[in-house]
Design an enzyme around this catalytic site. Sequence first.
Site, PDB file in Angstrom:
ATOM      1  N   ASP A  63       1.006  -1.280   0.017  1.00  0.00           N
ATOM      2  CA  ASP A  63      -0.101  -0.034   0.014  1.00  0.00           C
ATOM      3  C   ASP A  63       0.984   1.134  -0.045  1.00  0.00           C
ATOM      4  O   ASP A  63       0.637   2.328  -0.588  1.00  0.00           O
ATOM      5  CB  ASP A  63      -0.928  -0.036   1.294  1.00  0.00           C
ATOM      6  N   ALA A 174      -6.201   2.144   7.910  1.00  0.00           N
ATOM      7  CA  ALA A 174      -4.762   2.478   7.779  1.00  0.00           C
ATOM      8  C   ALA A 174      -4.549   2.975   9.331  1.00  0.00           C
ATOM      9  O   ALA A 174      -4.794   2.385  10.359  1.00  0.00           O
ATOM     10  CB  ALA A 174      -4.216   3.316   6.791  1.00  0.00           C
TER      11      ALA A 174
END
Length: 280
Positions: A63, A174
């Site tokens: 990511d 996140a």
Amino acid sequence: MKVGIYTNLKKAQSLEVTKKLIKCFMLHNVDYYLYKSFDGKIKGKYFSFENFDFDIMFALGGDGTILKLAKHCAKKNIPIFGINIGTVGFLTEIEPEQIDELVPKVLKGEYSKEHRSMITYNDGENEYTALNDIVLNREYNSKLMLLDLYINGEIVDRYYCDGFIVSTPTGSTAYSLSAGGAILSPHAQALALTPINSHSLHSRPIVVDDNEKITLKVLKKEAFNIIADGDVVLDKYVGEVTIEKSKKSATFIRLDHHNFYNKLLKKLNKWSVADIEEKH
């Protein structure tokens, strides 16, 4: 077709997987360009973010790799196709062992596009764009931050905390998640507002419409950073930070098998197990 290849060379499999992808491109007569960091490692044509234009950008990494790419590709409306050689890979689409099977489908146009919203902060001189989040974070050894949260100019609450996260739906899995924020569907038109270690019994994360203007007024002149997608973009004191939805969006190539909730379940379980194994 003209494509770009951006690989996180810090990953152990990076060269091996990149070469496998290139072999697939050569088999299908695809014109490919490697990011300039490959100069001297793999022979080919190279590009930089100052000069590039592709039909598709292939991102090899996790990511974090895609976050570095997103703002550059969003400027030129270039879709990203992610191949996971990271740990979690929420934003990636396939694993390296699926290259030979699934990349040809992408080259034939057998895919859909998914658009992810982004947010911006403008300091008066520069505009900073983030796919995941923009964070106010106190510096090491500095005192807790005292700040007021305003939405569309209206006061919402006061926080005595380590920092504050303004997150897109993409970023909700996140840092915001780690700080106790809600997980948002990537299709939600919303922002997650999450205080970090707030010194309060009533403080809770808030979810708002993504068209609303978020302003954080820092009341104590303590040292803090403004961080966009993990990069410190400002490390000087400013009394007020306003964050809004960006006019740009990141575009991802998705295949038929893509399912956010299935990936959420698998990735978070894998992440937790990997963390336990590392500690033991």
